[in-house]
Design an enzyme around this catalytic site. Sequence first.
Site, mmCIF file in Angstrom:
data_model
loop_
_atom_site.group_PDB
_atom_site.id
_atom_site.type_symbol
_atom_site.label_atom_id
_atom_site.label_comp_id
_atom_site.label_asym_id
_atom_site.label_seq_id
_atom_site.Cartn_x
_atom_site.Cartn_y
_atom_site.Cartn_z
ATOM 1 N N LEU A 33 0.959 -1.359 -0.046
ATOM 2 C CA LEU A 33 -0.031 0.037 -0.027
ATOM 3 C C LEU A 33 0.996 1.137 0.124
ATOM 4 O O LEU A 33 1.850 1.281 0.715
ATOM 5 C CB LEU A 33 -0.754 0.126 1.237
ATOM 6 N N HIS A 34 0.573 2.188 -0.586
ATOM 7 C CA HIS A 34 1.003 3.559 -0.970
ATOM 8 C C HIS A 34 -0.102 4.691 -0.484
ATOM 9 O O HIS A 34 -1.466 4.378 -0.239
ATOM 10 C CB HIS A 34 1.602 4.057 -2.231
ATOM 11 N N GLY A 36 -2.094 6.467 -2.351
ATOM 12 C CA GLY A 36 -2.836 6.270 -3.107
ATOM 13 C C GLY A 36 -4.058 5.333 -2.626
ATOM 14 O O GLY A 36 -5.185 5.534 -2.729
ATOM 15 N N HIS A 37 -3.427 4.150 -2.133
ATOM 16 C CA HIS A 37 -4.716 3.220 -1.440
ATOM 17 C C HIS A 37 -5.285 3.804 -0.033
ATOM 18 O O HIS A 37 -6.225 3.731 -0.041
ATOM 19 C CB HIS A 37 -3.517 2.112 -1.067
ATOM 20 N N GLN A 61 -4.253 -12.532 -13.306
ATOM 21 C CA GLN A 61 -4.339 -11.287 -13.891
ATOM 22 C C GLN A 61 -2.784 -11.059 -14.261
ATOM 23 O O GLN A 61 -2.384 -9.894 -15.048
ATOM 24 C CB GLN A 61 -4.600 -10.090 -13.284
ATOM 25 N N LYS A 149 -6.007 5.948 -11.656
ATOM 26 C CA LYS A 149 -4.645 5.720 -12.511
ATOM 27 C C LYS A 149 -4.705 4.562 -13.278
ATOM 28 O O LYS A 149 -4.383 4.549 -14.459
ATOM 29 C CB LYS A 149 -3.575 5.377 -11.525
ATOM 30 N N ASP A 150 -5.571 3.716 -13.186
ATOM 31 C CA ASP A 150 -6.001 2.477 -13.966
ATOM 32 C C ASP A 150 -7.298 2.785 -14.540
ATOM 33 O O ASP A 150 -8.445 2.104 -14.088
ATOM 34 C CB ASP A 150 -5.845 0.996 -13.451
ATOM 35 N N VAL A 176 -3.879 9.766 -7.081
ATOM 36 C CA VAL A 176 -2.650 10.338 -6.208
ATOM 37 C C VAL A 176 -1.269 10.404 -6.765
ATOM 38 O O VAL A 176 -0.783 9.307 -7.228
ATOM 39 C CB VAL A 176 -2.705 9.733 -4.867
ATOM 40 N N ARG A 187 4.786 -0.204 -8.167
ATOM 41 C CA ARG A 187 6.056 -0.561 -9.091
ATOM 42 C C ARG A 187 6.814 0.274 -9.162
ATOM 43 O O ARG A 187 7.940 0.071 -9.630
ATOM 44 C CB ARG A 187 5.507 -1.079 -10.550
#
Length: 287
Positions: A33-34, A36-37, A61, A149-150, A176, A187
Amino acid sequence: MIVCRTIQELKASLSELRTDRKSLGFVPTMGYLHEGHASLLRRAEEENDVTVLSIFVNPLQFGPNEDLDRYPRDEERDLAIAAECGTDIVFLPSVKEMYPKRPLTTVLVSGITSRLCGASRPGHFDGVGTVVSKLFHLVIPTRAYFGMKDAQQVAVIEQMVHDLNFEVEIVRCETVREPDGLALSSRNVYLSAEQREQAVRLSQSLQMAGDWLYAPGMTAGQLKRNIVSHITESELAEIDYAEFLTYPSLEPIDEQTSTATLEEQTIVALAVKFGTTRLIDNRLFDI
């Protein structure tokens, strides 16, 4: 905060916390987690009575030559961030728990998965649709939170929810970014110092696209060429795709089309590799 590692534990914990009048916010992740999460978790906590986080690196995936084995993991840190954000339940299943046998059923969303990451990573969105569908059935959330972002993933999940009549609201959350504009990603840890410095060209090109879009005589094709030109000034950048499409249908826009004549929401979507690290970013435009 309750940590559940089995489906049985998750169901039991949800049964204790959920009542007919309680809303449930859900944030599905692959961990590491960062901020954004964390922003998704905080919003879920603010808008719901109960917040559930799932952490599961979903093998379905990942393609055969992708980074499943080296995908970053840090359970202790993830749990600390979840607790700080007020999360009520964390679901941390093993692969064997989620897939005790090789699944013979998958969820395939067609059309919008044929471009962008769907074209670059065959089967990726089948894995995403399958695991998110399974998690929705287990958690039964009121709202589920996804970062833009995705943006293709969000479009795929929204289509799946619509087509299969899931009773869940999909909440789009803004990307974010680092202070210099780079989109936060698990990543990013793979980038060398030089790659990290050059990776900011993705967000720079998206910002510049906002000016180019309204330039006199600008066409869809020229907009794409401008973006590609800016990114490839970085000697370490290898472009997977740089596309200008409608959103959320992800239909191509004829290259001769004047951007001044567009009357629907569009997206500039990027995927660029720096060494072995593939980064994605995008920007939506309301014409």
